[in-house]
Structure formats: structure tokens, C-alpha cells
Motif scaffolding. Structure first.
Motif, mmCIF file in Angstrom:
data_model
loop_
_atom_site.group_PDB
_atom_site.id
_atom_site.type_symbol
_atom_site.label_atom_id
_atom_site.label_comp_id
_atom_site.label_asym_id
_atom_site.label_seq_id
_atom_site.Cartn_x
_atom_site.Cartn_y
_atom_site.Cartn_z
ATOM 1 N N THR A 1 4.963 1.127 5.075
ATOM 2 C CA THR A 1 6.059 0.952 6.023
ATOM 3 C C THR A 1 7.105 0.059 5.360
ATOM 4 O OG1 THR A 1 5.405 -1.107 7.133
ATOM 5 C CG2 THR A 1 4.322 0.929 7.885
ATOM 6 N N THR A 2 8.196 -0.164 6.082
ATOM 7 C CA THR A 2 9.246 -1.045 5.556
ATOM 8 C C THR A 2 9.158 -2.441 6.164
ATOM 9 O OG1 THR A 2 10.752 -0.163 7.245
ATOM 10 C CG2 THR A 2 10.849 0.830 5.040
ATOM 11 N N SER A 3 7.990 -2.777 6.717
ATOM 12 C CA SER A 3 7.845 -4.125 7.277
ATOM 13 C C SER A 3 6.418 -4.650 7.175
ATOM 14 C CB SER A 3 8.280 -4.137 8.750
ATOM 15 O OG SER A 3 7.511 -3.233 9.523
ATOM 16 N N SER A 4 5.600 -4.035 6.332
ATOM 17 C CA SER A 4 4.204 -4.467 6.220
ATOM 18 C C SER A 4 4.096 -5.888 5.685
ATOM 19 C CB SER A 4 3.429 -3.528 5.288
ATOM 20 O OG SER A 4 3.356 -2.222 5.827
ATOM 21 N N ILE A 5 3.115 -6.609 6.188
ATOM 22 C CA ILE A 5 2.818 -7.960 5.722
ATOM 23 C C ILE A 5 1.358 -8.020 5.291
ATOM 24 C CG2 ILE A 5 2.507 -10.378 6.412
ATOM 25 C CD1 ILE A 5 5.405 -9.814 6.214
ATOM 26 N N CYS A 6 1.097 -8.544 4.100
ATOM 27 C CA CYS A 6 -0.255 -8.911 3.689
ATOM 28 C C CYS A 6 -0.398 -10.423 3.857
ATOM 29 C CB CYS A 6 -0.527 -8.521 2.234
ATOM 30 S SG CYS A 6 -0.646 -6.738 1.957
ATOM 31 N N TYR A 7 -1.590 -10.849 4.252
ATOM 32 C CA TYR A 7 -1.851 -12.266 4.511
ATOM 33 C C TYR A 7 -2.796 -12.807 3.446
ATOM 34 C CZ TYR A 7 0.142 -11.267 9.105
ATOM 35 O OH TYR A 7 0.977 -10.886 10.135
ATOM 36 N N TYR A 8 -2.247 -13.652 2.579
ATOM 37 C CA TYR A 8 -3.033 -14.307 1.530
ATOM 38 C C TYR A 8 -3.406 -15.691 2.042
ATOM 39 C CZ TYR A 8 -4.096 -16.681 -2.881
ATOM 40 O OH TYR A 8 -4.696 -17.409 -3.872
ATOM 41 N N ILE A 9 -4.713 -15.980 2.080
ATOM 42 C CA ILE A 9 -5.197 -17.173 2.759
ATOM 43 C C ILE A 9 -6.151 -17.942 1.849
ATOM 44 C CG2 ILE A 9 -6.450 -18.005 4.803
ATOM 45 C CD1 ILE A 9 -5.556 -15.367 6.184
ATOM 46 N N GLN A 10 -5.984 -19.249 1.819
ATOM 47 C CA GLN A 10 -6.850 -20.125 1.036
ATOM 48 C C GLN A 10 -7.421 -21.223 1.923
ATOM 49 O OE1 GLN A 10 -5.152 -21.141 -3.052
ATOM 50 N NE2 GLN A 10 -3.291 -20.542 -1.981
ATOM 51 N N ASP A 11 -8.666 -21.613 1.634
ATOM 52 C CA ASP A 11 -9.224 -22.766 2.334
ATOM 53 C C ASP A 11 -9.322 -23.956 1.388
ATOM 54 O OD1 ASP A 11 -11.542 -22.479 0.793
ATOM 55 O OD2 ASP A 11 -12.767 -21.728 2.451
ATOM 56 N N GLU A 12 -9.833 -25.064 1.900
ATOM 57 C CA GLU A 12 -9.839 -26.297 1.119
ATOM 58 C C GLU A 12 -10.857 -26.289 -0.012
ATOM 59 O OE1 GLU A 12 -10.464 -29.155 4.193
ATOM 60 O OE2 GLU A 12 -8.341 -29.275 4.726
ATOM 61 N N THR A 13 -11.788 -25.330 -0.001
ATOM 62 C CA THR A 13 -12.779 -25.233 -1.071
ATOM 63 C C THR A 13 -12.298 -24.383 -2.235
ATOM 64 O OG1 THR A 13 -13.914 -23.225 -0.298
ATOM 65 C CG2 THR A 13 -14.532 -25.320 0.729
ATOM 66 N N GLY A 14 -11.133 -23.737 -2.068
ATOM 67 C CA GLY A 14 -10.633 -22.851 -3.109
ATOM 68 C C GLY A 14 -10.959 -21.392 -2.884
ATOM 69 N N ASP A 15 -11.654 -21.071 -1.798
ATOM 70 C CA ASP A 15 -11.925 -19.677 -1.463
ATOM 71 C C ASP A 15 -10.611 -18.986 -1.110
ATOM 72 O OD1 ASP A 15 -13.488 -17.444 -1.110
ATOM 73 O OD2 ASP A 15 -14.140 -17.964 0.914
ATOM 74 N N LYS A 16 -10.451 -17.734 -1.545
ATOM 75 C CA LYS A 16 -9.191 -17.016 -1.379
ATOM 76 C C LYS A 16 -9.460 -15.607 -0.864
ATOM 77 C CE LYS A 16 -8.655 -17.990 -5.726
ATOM 78 N NZ LYS A 16 -9.513 -19.180 -5.893
ATOM 79 N N ILE A 17 -8.680 -15.182 0.123
ATOM 80 C CA ILE A 17 -8.799 -13.831 0.656
ATOM 81 C C ILE A 17 -7.412 -13.256 0.892
ATOM 82 C CG2 ILE A 17 -11.011 -14.330 1.776
ATOM 83 C CD1 ILE A 17 -9.556 -14.546 4.417
#
Length: 250
Positions: free
Chosen positions: A112-128
Motif C-alpha cells: 500500500t502507499t501507507s504501510s507501517i512496519c514497527y521495529y521494537i527494542q527492549d532494554e535487554t537488546g531484544d529486537k523485533i
């Protein structure tokens, strides 16, 4: 930080994002509230937000129903015109805290012309990263509104630059079909063959990682000589267009 996949419809995923430190959860694309709400309740934590990847009904269609059960929830997304209940419009690079978690919004056009991906990190360094219908395990979304250049920018210039150990949670369980197609493009890719074997008997193939996608996903490998040779093109955006057409007809 923990992620709970919630299978919805025929092959969709909603997700529960659990911030254990703050004792709260968010839901990503809660298309079927009747399935999502019990999953939220099972965490014994407060639902504090909705993250929407894009406006399509099989992702955003449950927002209104969820808001009836949880009035006043903030709803994040990239399209104030087409996402039901949206209260927090996001642009590319916007960052905010969700409890103890750092959230980075990435505009990823193409599907689409408005899609958002959410990159998320926690305090331990885990990333999704929650990728909606932009990046699938072994594939990418159809180009309904965007161009091959848009998808190239989203996959190669943005998602491919995330840390390699970032866990990938996609919006659909398309993995087995995607990997079957990928093997027709790159039949001698040993990592791809191994991934196809590993996923063959898995009911839920989430999460993948950015490293695995760079090694096995043809849409993330359009700069690789083997992929370019397979489609008889060298310009990576043209390769993206050709591989997408091939997948559309697979």
C-alpha cells in the motif's frame, strides 16, 4: 518482551506484544477481536494500544470491534483516512515509547502507499519487527498500490538494514508456498533448502529473522548475482518487478 501470535481468519496473524516490565500489552492488527481478546486476557496485563500495519480489512477490520470492548485505546498507524479508529498518525522514522519498549515506525510502501512496519527494542537488546504485508517469510506483499521501486526501498533500503538478529513477525502464514516459489528462482541455495525442510512441518513459522530473510528470500536478494541470472536482469528494481510478476503467476 514477548510476542504471542494469534491465528485469525484463514491465514492471518494478529499479535500480542507483551511488555512484561511495564505490565502491559499492545495488539498488532487485531482483525478478529473474538480471538484477540481472550489472548489479551490470558496475559493478565492491561491492553494499552493498537498498532495497525495497514488499512486492508484483514488487518484493520477488527479495530472498531476491539474499541467497543476497550474504549479510548490509542490506535497507531500510517493512514488516518482508511484505518478505523486511528488516533496516532505515524510518519517515517517516528519514535515513541510503549512502556519500557522503544518503537520505531518505518514507512514501507509497495503493498500500500501507507504501510507501517514497527521495529521494537527492549532494554535487554531484544529486537523485533512487525512487517504486516510488506515482508513475509520467504516473500513480500503484492504491489496493490506501490511500485517495484517502492518495494525495493522498503525491503532493501529499510528492512534489510535492521540488525540481522531482529525477529520478523509477518502478517500471514504464507511461508510454505513462498519457499516453494523461492526454490524455483534459486534452486541451489542450500540455506533456502534447509529452511524449506525446517518449515515443512511447522504450523506457525513465526518468527523468522532478518538474517534468514537475507539468506533465503528472493525479494531480499535482488542484488545477488544468482537471482539476477535466474531472471536475466541486473538492475535490482527490475529484478524486483520480474520476481514479483513471477510470484503473482506461480
Amino acid at each position: 518482551m514477548k510476542v504471542i501470535p494469534v491465528p485469525c481468519l484463514s491465514d492471518n496473524y494478529a499479535y500480542i506484544l507483551v511488555d512484561e516490565k511495564a505490565g502491559q500489552v499492545a495488539v498488532i492488527d487485531p482483525v478478529e477481536p473474538a480471538k484477540v481478546i481472550p489472548a489479551v486476557e490470558s496475559t493478565k496485563m492491561k491492553l494499552k494500544a493498537v498498532f495497525t500495519t495497514h488499512h486492508h480489512a484483514d488487518h484493520a477490520g477488527g479495530n472498531s470491534g476491539l474499541l467497543k470492548a476497550f474504549p479510548g485505546l490509542p490506535v497507531y498507524g500510517g493512514d488516518e483516512q482508511r484505518i478505523p479508529g486511528l488516533t496516532k498518525k505515524l510518519g517515517d522514522g517516528d519514535k515513541f515509547m510503549f512502556g519500557s519498549l522503544s518503537v520505531h515506525a518505518m514507512q514501507t510502501f509497495g503493498h500500500t502507499t501507507s504501510s507501517i512496519c514497527y521495529y521494537i527494542q527492549d532494554e535487554t537488546g531484544d529486537k523485533i519487527v512487525f512487517t504486516g504485508d510488506t515482508l513475509f517469510v520467504g516473500g513480500c506483499g503484492r504491489l496493490f498500490e506501490g511500485s517495484p521501486q517502492d518495494m525495493y526501498n522498503s525491503l532493501i533500503k529499510k528492512l534489510a538494514t535492521l540488525p540481522k538478529d531482529t525477529k520478523v513477525y509477518a502478517g500471514h502464514e504464507y511461508t510454505k508456498a513462498n519457499l516453494r516459489f523461492a526454490l524455483t528462482v534459486e534452486p541451489n541455495n542450500e540455506e533456502l533448502k534447509e529452511k524449506a525442510r525446517r518449515c515443512a512441518d511447522m504450523k506457525c513459522t513465526m518468527p523468522s529473522t532478518i538474517a534468514e530473510e537475507l539468506a533465503t528470500n528472493p525479494f531480499m536478494r535482488v542484488n545477488q548475482p544468482d537471482i539476477q541470472k535466474a531472471v536475466d536482469a541486473t538492475d535490482p528494481v527490475e529484478v524486483m518487478a520480474i520476481v514479483r510478476r513471477m510470484k503473482d503467476n506461480f
